[in-house]
Every structure is written in structure tokens, then in C-alpha cells.
Design an enzyme around this catalytic site. Sequence first.
Site, PDB file in Angstrom:
ATOM      1  CG  HIS A 126      -1.785  -1.210   1.310  1.00 30.75           C
ATOM      2  ND1 HIS A 126      -2.235  -1.726   2.505  1.00 30.75           N
ATOM      3  CD2 HIS A 126      -2.275  -2.038   0.344  1.00 30.75           C
ATOM      4  CE1 HIS A 126      -2.975  -2.795   2.279  1.00 30.75           C
ATOM      5  NE2 HIS A 126      -3.020  -3.012   0.974  1.00 30.75           N
ATOM      6  CE1 TYR A 181       0.738   0.152   8.174  1.00 28.88           C
ATOM      7  CE2 TYR A 181      -0.592  -0.589  10.016  1.00 28.88           C
ATOM      8  CZ  TYR A 181      -0.060  -0.803   8.755  1.00 28.88           C
ATOM      9  OH  TYR A 181      -0.339  -1.962   8.077  1.00 28.88           O
TER      10      TYR A 181
END
Length: 491
Positions: A69, A132
Site C-alpha cells: 500500500h 503505524y
Amino acid sequence: MVVVTELSVERTPIPGLLVVHMPVQRDDRGWFKENWQREKMVALGLPDFGPVQNNMSFNATRGATRGIHTEPWDKFVSVAVGRVFAAWVDMREGPTFGATYWTEIDEDTAVFVPRGVGNSYQSLVDGTVYSYLVNDHYVEGRTYPALHLADPTVAIPWPIPLDSPDVEISEKDHENPLLDEVEPMSAKKVLITGANGQLGRELARAFPDADLVDVDELDLTDPAALAAWPWRDYRLILNAAAYTAVDAAETPEGRPLAWAVNAHAPAALARIATEHHLTLVHYSTDYVYDGDPTHATDAGHTEDEPLAPLGVYAQTKAAGDIAVTTTPRHYILRTSWVVGDGHNFVRTMARLAHDGIDPVVVADQIGRLTFTDELARATHHLTTTDAPHGTYHLTNTGTPRSWADYARAVFTHLGHDPERITDTTTADYSAARPSTSPVAPRPLHSTLNLDKITATGYTGTDADTALATYLADLDSDVDTDVDHRPQPVDV
């Protein structure tokens, strides 16, 4: 297992992708680590990327595989629990498109992933939690480039083969395209405001891929227009917009406009730059000083000299400077006596020389000319060399001169008699103006000290040399309505 005893940062073949090795304190209870320590990590070379959101991904079983991604933000990825094999692919347009890097991540490793680099991982143990830390907020429904996990070009060596029954991949990730079908992510852009002015036109030549706007495209004094602008697409703002009608700023009509453009607009841009992690370059003026030679060094005004603006224009510019300093990534280029592609003192002198008009020019204001190509070159230097953020003085180099001296130089270069120029003082010039026409106070000492920008490795061009080059290229307009009487020149 290798025990990490000291925080360190390792570079990778992908530009900007940095591996962080972190010391972990272990005992019978478990372990502790400083997963994100801004001061220490930035000192070691990580960008001060300003995270605003922390996301966690729980992977129940070994073999859970996610990616590849590519989001339009920076992220700092790490493992809270477990261990992963992680891989990255550069999806940015440019020569490193398709470059890859992979490594294993456990509690003592983290990776800084710059915008435009595809991120993926495969959990190597059950119950893995992947973290993240990102510097933009996730927005539902937005789509970004992605790459197939099994793309043969990048050939990521997944430790658990993707066709193994132990591997779980989402249906969406199964549908991701191969590398030759991916549209690379474009770089963030440069925005030049005030693009139709002398400086704006020169900046456009120095930054040919920049977006150019003037008041018709983006009114910096309109909060709604600023709120609607797609700031996430940019990395750098060059604010060349300014209200420069020094005398008109003293009038009831000009005063609010000067404050709106020179003070309120830079303050708004500073807030935007902070919110979106942009670099803001703003252009200032010697007018922020009172021009008292006793307040400056022999080499001119220094950047840390207290501001002491005399008139409305000067006060609005000083206010704009102060506002811009509130955003971390800023450069203020404070300059004087700007000459470029448009109406300016040198062009006026050239026209008067050509037309046979003998001007009266102020001789007690001392400074240096600044040609717009010098300002543009300095801007490019500061923004591409990782120069420390802050305020810099920038003019052409050489011996400081008066306006009358420069007028004589123009006449001489063009083959006219410099004795046609008559000196006057600032006081006499102001007294000669009609009482209905306001005259803003001018600083007498406008020389700026250039030591700070020189220390960054920048080499300036002598003002006399730049003037000769400018005049050689100048095509003066011809004014057939010639008045041969001495003419006072507004500087």
C-alpha cells in the site's frame, strides 16, 4: 538474537527509507522501549515529520500478509507484539521507481517510510500487532496506488510463500495491479504566490514545475479560499505576494490593504504550513529596520537586530515576519532595492536617460541592489541544501551605494552623461512632494549583512556586475513626451 544497546539509524537503497535500531530494556516482566523519541531520532537523521495519528493492525495468525500500500503521507512503522517480515517498494516517479528493500522487524527495529513508498508485511508469529504512526489523518474512501504482493519485477522473497495455505491475503490485495500497470505517485508540488510580480516571475523560472497563482487564482486574504485550497498536494510555498506601494500604505485606503496582504496573509500561510508540514519561504525588506547606522554593524544590519519599522508599509512587513517565524519550517529572505522584470528604479533611470530627462535622485540612502534572479537563486539554494530554517539577509554583494550612485551607473552603462543627475536628500525630496501626497519614511541605512547566508555555502553576485548584465539585456521603452526639466525620482 542481537542485542541493540544504542539507538542508531541505517539508510537503505530507497531514498528516505530509514531503519531505526532501538535499545530495548528487558527483565522478567517483559520489555520497555522508547518507540518514538523525537529529539533523539531527529538528531540521528529522521525527518521531524509531525505524526498526528497512530494506527494498529492486529494479525491473529502467522502468515497474515498485507500490502503493498502506498499512501500520500510519511509513516513510522514498528511492531508492538510479535515479529514480521516487512518489504517496501518505491512507487514515486523518478529514477528509483520500483526499488525494493526488505527486513525483519521485532521490538528492537522500526522503519521510517516516506510518502510514496509502498509498505507491506507478513506476520511471522501468531498475535502480531503492527503499528503505524502517520503524519496525516486517514480519510475514508480515498484511494492510493497499490502493488500486487507477488509482482515478479520486484520479486519480494516472502518467507512464507504466498501460495501457502498458511498465508491469508485480503481480496482487495489480491486485485492490486502489477508494477508496469502502476501510475507512479507524483512528488508534492511547489506553490508560488504573487506569481505576476517581478519576483514571482523570476521564481517561476527557477522552479519551472511550480504552480503559479496570483490574487485571481488564490486570494491570500480570503479565509474561505485558503481553506478550500488542496494544501496536501504541496511541500513548499514561496510567498512572493506583497503590497509594496510604500507611500499609498500611509493613506486610509492603503493602510488596511497593506495589513491584509503583508501581515494577515503571511500569518495565515504560517498556520497552513504548520498544519500540513510545509516549508514556507517569505520575502521581507530592509524597511523593517529604522535605518539608523548606529543600530547596525559596519557590514550592515544583521538578522538578529531588533525590528524598528518607521512607516505603515514597514510595520506590516515586520508583522508578517514575526508571524512567519511561528511555523517551524520557514525561511525569511530579507532583501532591499529589488530589480527585476517590471517597473523598477533601474528601468526608470534607463528610460529617463534615453528620453533626455535629467533626474534629481536621493543621495543619502545607502544600500545594495537586489536582482530578482539573485533572490530566486538564493531561494533554490536554501530549499535544496537543508540549510537551517530561519531568517536570512540576501542582496547582491559589493560596495554599498546610494540611489544617486546607482543612477549614475545606469547612465554611464548606457552611454549617457552621469553629470545629468542631481543629488538631493531624503528630507528635501519629501518636502518637495505635494502636501496631499503622503510620503512614507525611508530608512537611510539599508545595507544588509550577508554573513549568515554566506555561511550556508551560498556565493552572491556583485551588484555592479549584475547591473551591467541587466542593462545589457534591457530593452527600454521609448517615451516620446520628453520633459527636459530635472525630475525627482521616487525610490
